[in-house]
Design an enzyme around this catalytic site. Structure first.
Site, short mmCIF file in Angstrom:
data_model
loop_
_atom_site.label_atom_id
_atom_site.label_comp_id
_atom_site.label_asym_id
_atom_site.label_seq_id
_atom_site.Cartn_x
_atom_site.Cartn_y
_atom_site.Cartn_z
N ASP A 178 -0.33 0.60 -2.82
CA ASP A 178 -0.01 0.62 -4.30
C ASP A 178 1.09 1.04 -3.60
OD1 ASP A 178 -2.08 0.68 -6.41
OD2 ASP A 178 -2.65 2.62 -5.77
N LYS A 218 1.05 9.53 3.57
CA LYS A 218 0.45 8.60 2.41
C LYS A 218 0.50 7.77 3.14
CE LYS A 218 0.06 8.74 -1.36
NZ LYS A 218 -1.06 9.31 -2.80
#
Ligand code: GLC
Length: 804
Positions: A488, A632
């Site tokens: 993403d 992340k």
């Protein structure tokens, strides 16, 4: 350091030390009412939607952490001492296995706490000054309520009189209103009390009158419905003024912040036990509240309902069982990994302690992948889910990124870009997987409407997905990045191209071709898509290979990403693993790409997503460059993406390497270093902090709702243990570590049960099905034919070096 252990016999994870480095939670309930419960009983409850059906409140990212919850306070009338059944919120000094928390010998004034999370239930035990308190929590089958059955036992030698308070904090149902619109929402509730049951009522604009209740099975001594009255101003859940005073004020909140507090007095002779069951549920106190209260007043009701919860989970978990030489693998594979798969299937990415529930419904790519982990156990529920997802695909092939089945209507959705380059392609993994599992080929001809206009058969939906990717390729003939691919945070604008989606596209074409080949359909489609495949392979050969590994793609200006010549990250994990999954090059090149993973990305906690981490903010690359290195998608050990190299190595036949990668991020393998890992040792987290972080390497974050669950289970069951469904039967292709001399798998498949015993460590030499020999090519994988529904098939697979 350990905080708990797996009790495989009872399928529980037992937490014996309550000050876990993070909230370690469990999910109670199924797909209608869900209670998320931490090892200190905190968390929230919601009905159908965590966004608009939030019944019990939780304060995210708050201080103190882990508040509020369902709290049970005990006050000893003799000396006024007060504690709670769970360590929080009163937080008494505690002992751990007979010693004080700092390891010194424990005195009699220390409390001992235990939490036992199991599929669908959590049990909390506290032993303090001769009183044992136990709370059993579950969501009964078919009810929109959570039950907390509290038993107090006096193990001391003198009689005791105890005050017991049960406490919940209501949420205003709509999470955004609850979190932000205080000038309105704080003036909507009208609390009541109906025959000892707390009646939570409010009106909401426009015209909603949701109701909930909090009931208990014994006579109520006093109650409160106003949080301010129960807790007291400037106090918190750890020190409610009502508990200090030994009674509530019978407050009825009209506006303000509602709570539910029920006070009981419990007299216990030495050796005596008493149970009071508390029920918090959706519905009217007068009807649902009274009905459930009277049911739980009947003898054996709690045990009966607990038994039903157990059966529910047994029916789901028993579809696949394994016995391997590695206990960490067994605990995860038989119980917790499967529980997590069911949970992601139910709640996609909507409700956890990290996902605050502001967005409900299904992430398209996430839910397409989530089905893979539950197909073996609930194929009948996967079919309608697939149809729901197909309805979110546009007639031109792209998919909505996010679907809300509760409010879905055809045509009401935005069909303009940005689309994602991967969403629609996951259908070509999910649907063939469903067909292989079930043999329900009729699905292909079912007509399903498109999100925008018209409808088409499932088969046509699949073709349109392929066409969309074909029509959205960039200057090098690779898939355009569009809004993003699976990552993403890789936002390759304009002419930016992604090799991940290109490999996924290839895999999707391969799936489609195999489907057509097996079912003997779509001859012209086969020719058509074979041409796409050939063209893609050429472009990958020309522009995808960097010399030692595959590039990650190209940015708008034409520069490579994930290349030795790139600024920032020079190598990406997904570009190597998906080359294998997409069969994008000749075997030597695929092996080289995976070798690069081991050389540049793998660590003792798993492989980082990219290396080195980006340091500079780069708008052409995307949001990935916003994260500090190691967190992340920027150099983090993204667990979801760690499952694919496992599959890749198994596909390449490098079994030891596959297992090494698998075990590096296996939560159960972190049990003894849980203080470093920090999240639940029984649930996968979204990521583990990578090596580029200055001080948190190895710390996990964002547990439970992650695609890791489904793919880790697929990687283990289908690629390491090697038992995977095919169109015409079950494949067994052992890719287990060379140190395993045997393992067993029991697997339900199309109504039959296969009990598979694999013995030895080398190539397969002999296969016996119910004692009869099956002809096998030495070294090849085994194809077990489809057996009659209801039958049990005994399979013995002999590998060349047998130790028994
Ligand atoms: C999150 C998202 C998932 C995405 C992944 C990588 O887990 O839920 O859709 O693929 O992050 O960015």
């Amino acid at each position: 350091m350990q905080y708990g252990y797996f009790d495989d016999a009872t399928q529980e994870y037992v937490i014996f030390r309550p000050d876990t480095p993070a909230s370690w939670v469990n999910y109670l309930g199924t797909d209608q009412y869900c209670a998320i419960v931490s090892n200190n009983a905190s968390g929230y409850g919601f009905h159908k939607s965590p966004k608009s059906g939030r019944m019990l409140r939780f304060r995210f990212n708050s201080v103190p952490t882990d508040r509020p919850g369902r709290y049970f306070y005990i006050k000893d009338r003799d000396d006024g001492d007060t504690w709670s059944v769970t360590w929080q919120p009163v937080a008494k000094p505690f002992s751990v296995r007979g010693k004080s928390a700092d390891g010194k010998a424990a005195g009699p004034d220390l409390a001992e706490y235990e939490c036992r999370h199991a599929p669908g239930t959590s049990r909390f035990i506290c032993r303090y000054k001769g009183i044992e308190a136990e709370a059993r929590a579950f969501v009964p089958d078919g009810e929109n309520a959570e039950v907390w059955s509290v038993t107090l036992s006096n193990h001391g030698s003198s009689p005791k009189t105890l005050d017991l308070f049960g406490y919940v904090e209501w949420c205003f149902w709509h999470i955004q209103q609850d979190a932000m619109n205080f000038q309105y929402i704080l003036y909507t509730c009208r609390m009541g009390e109906v025959d000892g049951i707390i009646d939570y009522a409010l009106r909401l604009w426009p015209f909603e009158e949701p109701r909930a209740f909090f009931a208990s099975t014994e006579r109520v001594e006093s109650f409160d419905t106003d949080r301010e009255v129960f807790l007291g101003n400037y106090r918190h859940e750890g020190q409610p003024v009502a508990v200090e005073n030994g009674r509530c004020q019978n407050s009825l909140a009209v506006g303000g912040t509602p709570c539910g507090a029920l006070h009981h007095v419990v007299h216990l002779a030495p050796g005596e036990s008493k149970t009071i069951t508390f029920i918090a549920g959706v519905g009217d106190a007068r009807t649902d509240g009274k009905r459930l209260r009277s049911y739980y007043q009947s003898a054996g009701a709690v045990e009966r309902e607990l038994d039903k919860v157990k059966q529910y989970w047994q029916s789901r978990l028993s579809a696949l069982a394994m016995s391997t030489p590695d206990p960490a693998v067994n605990s995860m594979g038989n119980v917790w990994n499967q529980v997590q798969c069911q949970t992601t299937f139910n709640w996609s990415r909507s409700a956890s302690f990290n996902e605050a529930g502001g967005r409900d419904g299904l992430g398209f790519r996430d839910s397409c992948q989530d089905v893979l982990g539950v197909l073996h156990s609930i194929p009948e529920l996967v079919r309608p889910r697939l149809v729901e997802l197909l309805r979110a695909q546009h007639s031109f092939g792209a998919a909505m990124h996010h679907v809300q089945p509760l409010t879905w209507t055809q045509g009401a959705h935005n069909v303009t870009p940005p689309h994602f380059s991967d969403d629609h392609l996951w259908l070509l993994l999910a649907i063939p997987a469903y067909l292989r599992e079930t043999g329900d080929y009729a699905l292909l001809d079912q007509s399903v409407e498109y999100a925008d206009v018209g409808n088409g058969s499932v088969y046509e939906h699949l073709k349109m997905a392929l066409e969309f990717s074909w029509n959205n390729r960039g200057p090098h003939g690779l898939c355009l990045g569009l809004a993003a691919d699976w990552n993403d945070c890789l936002n390759l604008k304009g002419r930016g191209e992604t090799i991940f989606s290109t490999f996924l596209f290839l895999r999707a074409i391969n799936e489609f071709l195999e489907l057509c080949g097996t079912l003997g359909r779509g001859e012209s489609d086969v020719t058509h898509f074979k041409a796409y495949k050939a063209e893609l392979l050429t472009k990958i050969r020309e522009y995808g290979w960097d010399g030692q590994w595959f590039v990650r793609g190209y940015v708008d200006s034409g520069k490579k990403i994930g290349s030795a010549e790139s600024h920032g990250s020079t190598i990406f994990l997904n570009a190597q693993s998906w080359a294998v999954l997409g069969e994008a090059a000749e075997p030597e090149r695929l092996v080289a790409a995976m070798d690069a993973v081991h050389a540049h990305l793998a660590t003792e906690h798993g492989a980082v997503l990219n290396a080195p981490s980006y340091v500079d903010h780069d708008a052409e690359v995307g949001a990935i460059t916003t994260f500090p290195g190691g967190l992340k998608e920027n150099g983090g050990i993204f667990c979801h993406a760690n499952t694919w190299p496992v599959v890749a190595e198994a596909m390449l036949g490098r079994a030891d390497l596959a297992f090494k990668l698998y075990r590096a991020f296996l939560p159960a393998a972190k049990n003894d270093t849980a203080d470093v890992y920090s999240m639940e040792p029984y649930a996968y987290a979204q990521f583990i902090t990578g090596k580029d972080h200055p001080y948190k390497f190895g710390r996990a974050r964002n547990s439970w709702l992650t695609g890791t669950a489904t793919w880790a289970f697929v990687a283990l069951s289908q690629y390491i243990l090697g038992v995977r469904p095919d169109y015409n039967g079950l494949i067994v292709d052992p890719q287990v570590p060379s140190t395993w001399s045997n393992y067993q798998v029991t697997r339900r498949f199309r109504g039959a049960t296969y009990q598979i015993d694999v013995v030895g460590t080398g190539n397969i030499t002999q296969v016996l099905i119910d004692g009869k020999q099956l002809l096998v090519t030495p070294g090849a994988k085994v194809h077990l034919p489809v057996a009659a529904p209801g039958s049990t098939v005994q399979v013995r697979i002999q590998r060349s070096e047998s130790t028994r």
